[in-house]
Scaffold this motif. Structure first.
Motif, short mmCIF file in Angstrom:
data_model
loop_
_atom_site.label_atom_id
_atom_site.label_comp_id
_atom_site.label_asym_id
_atom_site.label_seq_id
_atom_site.Cartn_x
_atom_site.Cartn_y
_atom_site.Cartn_z
N ASP A 45 -32.13 -68.29 35.70
CA ASP A 45 -32.67 -69.65 35.58
C ASP A 45 -33.93 -69.56 34.71
O ASP A 45 -34.99 -69.15 35.16
CB ASP A 45 -33.01 -70.21 36.97
N TYR A 47 -36.45 -71.65 32.86
CA TYR A 47 -37.00 -73.00 32.73
C TYR A 47 -35.94 -74.07 32.93
O TYR A 47 -35.80 -75.00 32.15
CB TYR A 47 -37.71 -73.18 31.38
N GLY A 48 -35.14 -73.88 34.00
CA GLY A 48 -34.15 -74.88 34.38
C GLY A 48 -32.81 -74.74 33.67
O GLY A 48 -31.90 -75.52 33.91
#
Length: 187
Positions: A45, A47-48
């Protein structure tokens, strides 16, 4: 004499894809040697955004049973660790604050035999898929013969060609397996 037929070309493409999947599956079988490709399926993951590990850092194999991951952004160190632990690698990552180390344990003889068995199973599944592709192509040829799109002679030639292609791709699958077996048993 070769005859061009869409079903024959489609079958060849599908068989090549099947062999590609087999190669990927066999790479994921850990043979005791550190291989950066083992990490290919692991997503982090970032930063999203789910991102492959090889896109967030540099992966190296400084020793036969050790992989190191030098991250370009040290702030995701713990995310990468979590992703590796959640994967089916069965390896506990160690980090020193800058880099992650993955030490691969020595594999026992019994475990090697299990890995060979798994590789054979995956290869057999690929061969079954190749034969199913042949069957589908033969059905198309039969329909075309029945609909008078191709002649009886063309049908027989196409049947031979799809069988030749099937034999060739099955042999390729066996060669891929032989290389993996050698890799597993050699170390």
């Amino acid at each position: 004499m070769q005859i061009k037929h869409e079903a024959l070309e489609t079958a060849a493409t599908k068989m090549d894809k099947t062999l590609g999947v087999l190669r990927k599956e066999l790479v994921s079988i850990r043979a005791g040697r550190a291989n950066a490709q083992l990490l290919d399926g692991i997503m982090v993951d970032y930063y999203g955004t789910p991102t492959p590990i090889n896109q967030v850092g540099n992966i190296a194999a400084p020793e036969p049973r050790l992989l190191t991951i030098s991250l370009w952004d040290a702030s995701i160190l713990h995310e990468v660790e979590k992703a590796i632990q959640a994967s089916d690698l069965g390896i506990n990552p160690a980090n020193d604050g800058k880099m992650i180390r993955l030490a691969f344990p020595e594999i026992t003889g019994e475990k090697r035999q299990e890995l060979v068995k798994l590789a054979k199973k995956k290869t057999e599944e690929a061969k079954v898929a190749i034969r199913a592709i042949r069957r589908d192509a033969n059905e198309v040829f039969k329909k075309d013969k029945k609909a008078s799109i191709i002649t009886e002679d063309d049908y027989e030639i196409l049947e031979k060609e799809i069988q030749t292609l099937t034999d060739k791709k099955t042999k390729e699958a066996e060669e891929i397996l032989a290389a993996k077996e050698k890799e597993i048993l050699e170390i």
